[in-house]
Design a protein around this motif. Structure first.
Motif, short mmCIF file in Angstrom:
data_model
loop_
_atom_site.label_atom_id
_atom_site.label_comp_id
_atom_site.label_asym_id
_atom_site.label_seq_id
_atom_site.Cartn_x
_atom_site.Cartn_y
_atom_site.Cartn_z
N ARG A 197 0.72 -1.47 -0.01
CA ARG A 197 -0.08 0.05 0.05
C ARG A 197 0.96 1.36 -0.05
O ARG A 197 0.48 2.18 -0.61
CB ARG A 197 -0.96 -0.03 1.19
CG ARG A 197 -1.98 -1.01 0.85
CD ARG A 197 -2.99 -0.77 2.50
NE ARG A 197 -4.36 -1.36 2.26
CZ ARG A 197 -5.47 -1.14 2.71
NH1 ARG A 197 -5.44 0.13 3.49
NH2 ARG A 197 -6.54 -1.61 2.33
N CYS A 198 1.87 1.29 0.40
CA CYS A 198 2.76 2.27 0.68
C CYS A 198 3.36 3.03 -0.53
O CYS A 198 3.60 2.50 -1.49
CB CYS A 198 4.27 2.06 1.61
SG CYS A 198 5.36 3.44 1.98
N SER A 199 3.06 4.26 -0.68
CA SER A 199 3.37 5.16 -2.07
C SER A 199 4.71 5.77 -1.96
O SER A 199 5.15 6.48 -2.63
CB SER A 199 2.42 6.14 -2.41
OG SER A 199 2.04 7.10 -1.42
N ALA B 195 -1.43 2.67 5.02
CA ALA B 195 -0.52 1.67 4.70
C ALA B 195 0.24 1.33 6.17
O ALA B 195 0.99 0.48 6.20
CB ALA B 195 0.51 2.27 3.77
N GLU C 211 -2.54 6.59 2.72
CA GLU C 211 -2.63 5.30 1.95
C GLU C 211 -3.28 4.15 2.98
O GLU C 211 -3.46 3.22 2.41
CB GLU C 211 -1.32 4.98 1.35
CG GLU C 211 -0.61 5.78 0.45
CD GLU C 211 -1.66 6.09 -0.79
OE1 GLU C 211 -2.46 5.28 -1.02
OE2 GLU C 211 -1.43 7.19 -1.44
N CYS D 243 -0.98 8.78 7.26
CA CYS D 243 -0.63 8.20 6.24
C CYS D 243 -1.67 8.40 5.11
O CYS D 243 -2.84 7.93 5.66
CB CYS D 243 -0.46 6.64 6.65
SG CYS D 243 0.02 5.67 5.15
N CYS E 250 5.38 8.33 -0.21
CA CYS E 250 5.03 9.77 -0.33
C CYS E 250 5.71 10.42 0.90
O CYS E 250 6.17 11.65 0.79
CB CYS E 250 3.64 10.16 -0.01
SG CYS E 250 3.00 9.74 1.71
#
Length: 275
Positions: free
Chosen positions: A65-67, A109, A107, A105, A69
């Motif tokens: 899930r982690c983008s 995540a 997302e 966060c 960012c």
């Protein structure tokens, strides 16, 4: 009354004073908040009947899930998270468990998991209830265990004695906060005087009334002159004595001798009058 026994540095005799005060009192509550090196149990010899783990919640990253960012690392004041183009790194020893990273966060995540820091244990000794904490060796944060100990303070107890960690950092401040009176145990050395002055500054900032006990008293004029200038009462002097050192090394209490029993009873009376 909540009475904290503190010191600006280690090795001044803080625990000696705390446990002997406890030994001349009845139906009290004793908290050993020196969770990095708890040793009051050696002298008070409690029967420990329970143990509870203490932990904090630290982030766990869902990499799918982690983008990357970077919002979590920007938020973290303790630099427990670092985001690079190759991924995210967690330095969980730096995490204070505030949970802020999961809130910011975008997302969703970040989950959280429990990270053990140590334990608190409790039971009874001849004078009442006994509690202490034990930090896992190598862990840098003692305050969550101290806070858990203090949550168990009995508001109905006539006397609560807190054996504070040495120094003037967060563990000491967390331990003494909310006390009705503090005893500062010091020794008549330049280091002892300097660290006493730091501890006095902290207690004044917290608006906690205080008195001083001079341990290893031999030529204590520098401490007495400082206390006189600052308007702090010297409530007790313990001499620099091989006999006392031997008793301490054997885990024995000074108050087994009648003369010391009377002195510590008098100290409790003076503290109550000043608190």
């Amino acid at each position: 009354m909540i009475l904290s026994v503190a010191s600006g540095k280690g090795g001044t005799g803080k625990t000696t004073v705390a446990v002997n005060l406890a030994a001349v009192s009845e139906e009290i509550q004793f908290l050993d908040c020196d969770v990095e090196e708890p040793n009051a149990h050696i002298f008070l010899k409690p029967s420990l009947t329970f143990s509870q783990s203490v932990s904090i919640r630290v982030p766990e990253i869902d990499e799918e899930r982690c983008s990357l960012c970077g919002e979590c690392s920007i938020f973290c004041s303790f630099n427990a998270l670092a985001v690079t183009k190759n991924g995210i790194m967690l330095f969980e020893e730096l995490c204070k468990g505030c949970g802020g990273c999961s809130l910011v966060c975008p997302e969703n995540a970040i989950r959280e998991r429990e990270r053990p820091l140590g334990v608190i244990e409790g039971g009874r000794f001849d004078g009442g209830e006994f509690l202490h904490g034990k930090l896992i060796p190598g862990e840098p944060f003692a305050t969550p265990i101290i806070r858990e100990l203090k949550r168990r303070i009995d508001g109905k107890a006539d006397l609560v004695i807190i054996d504070s960690p040495p120094g003037v950092a967060c563990p000491m401040i967390n331990s003494v906060f909310g006390s009705d009176f503090a005893l500062l145990v010091t020794e008549p050395t330049p280091f002892g005087l300097f660290d006493l002055s730091l501890a006095v500054s902290v207690l004044r900032e917290l608006e906690i009334p205080m008195g001083v006990v001079i341990n290893k008293a031999e030529d204590e004029r520098m401490i007495e002159e400082f206390c006189e200038r600052e308007g702090i009462p010297v409530l007790m002097k313990i001499p620099f004595s091989r006999e006392i050192a031997e008793l301490y090394s054997e885990g024995e209490l000074l108050v087994r001798e009648e003369r010391w029993k009377e002195k510590f009873e008098e100290l409790i009376t003076r503290v109550r009058d000043l608190a």
